[in-house]
Enzyme design. Structure first.
Site, PDB file in Angstrom:
ATOM      1  N   LEU A  91       9.201  12.640 -21.019  1.00  0.00           N
ATOM      2  CA  LEU A  91       8.148  13.535 -21.326  1.00  0.00           C
ATOM      3  C   LEU A  91       8.118  14.663 -20.247  1.00  0.00           C
ATOM      4  O   LEU A  91       7.817  15.893 -20.492  1.00  0.00           O
ATOM      5  CB  LEU A  91       7.028  12.778 -21.087  1.00  0.00           C
ATOM      6  CG  LEU A  91       6.572  11.625 -22.024  1.00  0.00           C
ATOM      7  CD1 LEU A  91       5.461  10.714 -21.331  1.00  0.00           C
ATOM      8  CD2 LEU A  91       6.067  12.470 -23.230  1.00  0.00           C
ATOM      9  N   GLY A  92       8.908  14.489 -19.151  1.00  0.00           N
ATOM     10  CA  GLY A  92       8.887  15.420 -18.105  1.00  0.00           C
ATOM     11  C   GLY A  92       9.859  14.922 -17.007  1.00  0.00           C
ATOM     12  O   GLY A  92       9.951  13.763 -16.726  1.00  0.00           O
ATOM     13  N   GLY A  94      11.194  16.015 -12.795  1.00  0.00           N
ATOM     14  CA  GLY A  94      11.318  16.777 -11.578  1.00  0.00           C
ATOM     15  C   GLY A  94      12.574  16.523 -10.846  1.00  0.00           C
ATOM     16  O   GLY A  94      13.372  15.952 -11.801  1.00  0.00           O
ATOM     17  N   GLN A  98      11.302  10.978 -13.176  1.00  0.00           N
ATOM     18  CA  GLN A  98      11.086  11.280 -14.748  1.00  0.00           C
ATOM     19  C   GLN A  98      10.069  10.557 -15.302  1.00  0.00           C
ATOM     20  O   GLN A  98       9.521   9.342 -14.576  1.00  0.00           O
ATOM     21  CB  GLN A  98      12.364  10.882 -15.296  1.00  0.00           C
ATOM     22  CG  GLN A  98      13.511  10.765 -14.435  1.00  0.00           C
ATOM     23  CD  GLN A  98      14.638  10.189 -15.409  1.00  0.00           C
ATOM     24  OE1 GLN A  98      14.646   8.819 -15.731  1.00  0.00           O
ATOM     25  NE2 GLN A  98      15.597  11.016 -15.513  1.00  0.00           N
ATOM     26  N   ASP A 225      -2.571  16.997  -3.650  1.00  0.00           N
ATOM     27  CA  ASP A 225      -1.760  17.927  -4.515  1.00  0.00           C
ATOM     28  C   ASP A 225      -2.483  18.433  -6.055  1.00  0.00           C
ATOM     29  O   ASP A 225      -1.894  18.313  -6.928  1.00  0.00           O
ATOM     30  CB  ASP A 225      -0.585  17.271  -4.885  1.00  0.00           C
ATOM     31  CG  ASP A 225       0.467  18.167  -5.569  1.00  0.00           C
ATOM     32  OD1 ASP A 225       0.261  19.478  -5.475  1.00  0.00           O
ATOM     33  OD2 ASP A 225       1.623  17.921  -5.911  1.00  0.00           O
ATOM     34  N   ARG A 229      -1.264  21.584 -12.841  1.00  0.00           N
ATOM     35  CA  ARG A 229       0.181  20.784 -12.923  1.00  0.00           C
ATOM     36  C   ARG A 229      -0.032  19.116 -13.071  1.00  0.00           C
ATOM     37  O   ARG A 229       0.792  18.588 -13.609  1.00  0.00           O
ATOM     38  CB  ARG A 229       1.207  21.373 -12.390  1.00  0.00           C
ATOM     39  CG  ARG A 229       1.305  20.941 -11.004  1.00  0.00           C
ATOM     40  CD  ARG A 229       2.338  21.665 -10.064  1.00  0.00           C
ATOM     41  NE  ARG A 229       1.897  21.394  -8.590  1.00  0.00           N
ATOM     42  CZ  ARG A 229       1.572  22.296  -8.094  1.00  0.00           C
ATOM     43  NH1 ARG A 229       1.074  23.488  -8.420  1.00  0.00           N
ATOM     44  NH2 ARG A 229       0.918  22.021  -6.627  1.00  0.00           N
ATOM     45  N   ASN A 230      -1.095  18.928 -12.311  1.00  0.00           N
ATOM     46  CA  ASN A 230      -1.242  17.510 -11.961  1.00  0.00           C
ATOM     47  C   ASN A 230      -2.546  16.919 -12.639  1.00  0.00           C
ATOM     48  O   ASN A 230      -3.061  16.082 -11.995  1.00  0.00           O
ATOM     49  CB  ASN A 230      -1.287  17.260 -10.450  1.00  0.00           C
ATOM     50  CG  ASN A 230       0.126  17.524  -9.787  1.00  0.00           C
ATOM     51  OD1 ASN A 230       1.055  17.391 -10.567  1.00  0.00           O
ATOM     52  ND2 ASN A 230       0.327  17.732  -8.607  1.00  0.00           N
ATOM     53  N   ASP A 243      -0.880  11.970 -11.019  1.00  0.00           N
ATOM     54  CA  ASP A 243       0.099  12.156  -9.860  1.00  0.00           C
ATOM     55  C   ASP A 243      -0.317  12.095  -8.385  1.00  0.00           C
ATOM     56  O   ASP A 243      -0.588  12.835  -7.729  1.00  0.00           O
ATOM     57  CB  ASP A 243       0.497  13.725  -9.984  1.00  0.00           C
ATOM     58  CG  ASP A 243       1.959  13.827 -10.201  1.00  0.00           C
ATOM     59  OD1 ASP A 243       2.976  13.359  -9.614  1.00  0.00           O
ATOM     60  OD2 ASP A 243       2.391  14.673 -10.949  1.00  0.00           O
TER      61      ASP A 243
HETATM   62  P1  AMP Z   1       5.089  14.574 -13.237  1.00  0.00           P
HETATM   63  O1  AMP Z   1       6.709  14.207 -12.799  1.00  0.00           O
HETATM   64  O2  AMP Z   1       3.975  13.482 -12.911  1.00  0.00           O
HETATM   65  O3  AMP Z   1       4.812  15.866 -12.932  1.00  0.00           O
HETATM   66  O4  AMP Z   1       5.079  14.437 -14.616  1.00  0.00           O
HETATM   67  C1  AMP Z   1       6.370  15.015 -15.580  1.00  0.00           C
HETATM   68  C2  AMP Z   1       5.518  15.449 -16.954  1.00  0.00           C
HETATM   69  O5  AMP Z   1       5.570  14.195 -17.613  1.00  0.00           O
HETATM   70  C3  AMP Z   1       4.470  16.013 -16.970  1.00  0.00           C
HETATM   71  O6  AMP Z   1       4.964  17.491 -17.287  1.00  0.00           O
HETATM   72  C4  AMP Z   1       3.646  15.570 -17.825  1.00  0.00           C
HETATM   73  O7  AMP Z   1       3.564  16.261 -19.141  1.00  0.00           O
HETATM   74  C5  AMP Z   1       4.338  14.165 -18.377  1.00  0.00           C
HETATM   75  N1  AMP Z   1       3.537  13.127 -18.167  1.00  0.00           N
HETATM   76  C6  AMP Z   1       3.383  12.591 -16.740  1.00  0.00           C
HETATM   77  N2  AMP Z   1       2.323  11.685 -16.785  1.00  0.00           N
HETATM   78  C7  AMP Z   1       2.109  11.731 -18.178  1.00  0.00           C
HETATM   79  C8  AMP Z   1       1.191  10.736 -18.858  1.00  0.00           C
HETATM   80  N3  AMP Z   1       0.367   9.616 -18.469  1.00  0.00           N
HETATM   81  N4  AMP Z   1       0.995  10.958 -20.128  1.00  0.00           N
HETATM   82  C9  AMP Z   1       1.692  11.941 -20.747  1.00  0.00           C
HETATM   83  N5  AMP Z   1       2.437  12.639 -20.170  1.00  0.00           N
HETATM   84  C10 AMP Z   1       2.735  12.564 -18.921  1.00  0.00           C
END
Ligand code: AMP
Length: 388
Positions: A91-92, A94, A98, A225, A229-230, A243
């Site tokens: 989904l994403g 850093g 992940q 934070d 974005r969070n 986050d």
């Molecule tokens: P993060 O590393 O927490 O910033 O998350 C990375 C990406 O994962 C973010 O861009 C969100 O789009 C996705 N993401 C994080 N947590 C969730 C969640 N619980 N449900 C759906 N997408 C998520």
């Protein structure tokens, strides 16, 4: 062990004036100049045929895991057998972590399959990122479910890699959701449809975030934070604070001492955090004011056109984000209130909830989106390693 020990240490520290303390080293912020930060190529596990490829064969990680996973009780009610997770797509990600979309079988007595989001680390993660993930888990374990806080469903910590299983929030980050809505708005203006976000939607987003943050602060948690974005958003426009990698439980001391400095969310940080390493619920309130500005400007980067160093200096000298022209004074006043130089004068989250609730009770459009000047607000990219 280290995490728990550190926590005990904070708890035993004496309470100083108001909710705050200074870090003894008084470290000031050094802007990182490494443009590679945030742009690293991912070389960790990949999803082939829906299978997650673990990296536990790496002996270094096993060693680290033995040290890091020791504070976690392996028999606790959150533990979930990892073989019942099926990994789909990322989904994403850093630089070091992940988030995967997964299917979990019979999770928390729920029959059949549940779609969940699973957070894990990449192979290149170091001790700092690993302890951040573990603290994130510890913080989430303390919380009862709240509609505006992303919910922990379980974890797999008996070996590497550690998995943090949370509810899947369909529309992802609020920041991207707002940015994508700009195109929608443009399209709808041209075609006369009305699917785009309204003033009421946006006001309700910030109201919900305030409710989530009120819940966290009542539980003695500072997020550190908070930014669009969070925050995650569902299809039904429910906003959830997420986050907790930097969140800390400060129930007794009400303050947090930052020990080390990674990438910093400078534009969201209160002056006392920037200059004195002081973090409290009131520095979260400052960040909430910035998040309100992000929502009103459909996800723009705060202080557009200014470098991080300029932001730090100007904020210290009393400069504040201007009122966007399409934002009514009543709403801007709330964010401005969050940016009081004196943390004690800033509202609590409960007061923010109350003030926003009052606005939601009227019919007025506090954000006049038809007047939104697309050209004045934009998204910046991080060149200095700054968190944006
Ligand atoms: P993060 O590393 O927490 O910033 O998350 C990375 C990406 O994962 C973010 O861009 C969100 O789009 C996705 N993401 C994080 N947590 C969730 C969640 N619980 N449900 C759906 N997408 C998520």
């Amino acid at each position: 062990m280290a995490v728990i020990f550190r926590k005990r240490l904070y708890l035993s520290k004496t309470k100083e004036k108001e909710d705050m303390r200074k870090e003894s080293s008084g470290g000031s912020i050094v802007l990182q100049d490494d443009p590679r930060l945030g742009m690293q190529q991912w070389s960790g596990p990949r999803a082939f045929n829906n299978r997650y490829e673990p990296w536990e064969s790496d002996s270094n990680h096993n060693q680290a895991s033995n040290q890091m996973s020791s504070p976690i009780n392996k028999t606790d009610r959150w533990e979930f057998p990892r073989h019942r997770l099926k990994f789909f797509n990322i989904l994403g990600e850093g630089a070091f972590g992940q988030v995967w979309k997964c299917e979990a079988t019979e999770l928390n007595d729920k029959e059949g399959l549940s779609i969940v989001a699973v957070k894990t680390l990449k192979e290149n993660a170091n001790e700092k990122e690993r302890s951040d993930l573990i603290s994130e888990l510890q913080v989430m374990k303390m919380l009862e479910p709240h509609p505006n806080v992303v919910r922990l469903l379980g974890c797999c910590t008996e070996k590497e890699p550690i998995f943090l299983i949370m509810e899947y929030v369909t529309k992802g980050k609020l920041q991207s959701y707002l940015r994508n809505s700009r195109a929608e708005r443009y399209y709808n203006n041209m075609h006369g449809q009305s699917k785009s976000l309204t003033s009421r939607d946006l006001t309700s987003f910030v109201y919900q975030v305030a409710k989530g943050m009120d819940y966290l602060s009542i539980n003695g948690i500072i997020h550190r934070d908070l930014a669009a974005r969070n925050v995650l958003i569902t299809e039904d426009h429910v906003c959830k604070v997420a986050d907790f990698g930097f969140a800390r439980d400060v129930i007794a001391s009400h303050v947090y001492e930052r020990k080390s400095e990674g990438r910093l969310p400078i534009r969201w940080m209160a002056p006392e955090s920037l200059y004195d390493n002081i973090f409290s619920v009131k520095s979260d309130v400052w960040s909430f004011g910035i998040l309100m500005w992000e929502v009103v400007t459909l996800g723009s980067t705060p202080y557009p056109g200014m470098s991080a160093a300029e932001v730090m200096k100007k904020v210290r000298d009393g400069y504040r984000l201007d009122k966007p022209e399409h934002c009514r004074r009543e709403l801007y006043n709330i964010m401005y209130y969050c940016w009081d130089k004196d943390a004690k004068q800033r509202p609590s989250f409960a007061e923010c909830v109350e003030l926003l609730e009052k606005l939601l009770m009227t019919e007025t459009d506090y954000i006049e989106l038809e007047r939104f000047p697309d050209h004045s607000y934009y998204n910046m990219v991080s060149l200095s390693g700054e968190k944006l």
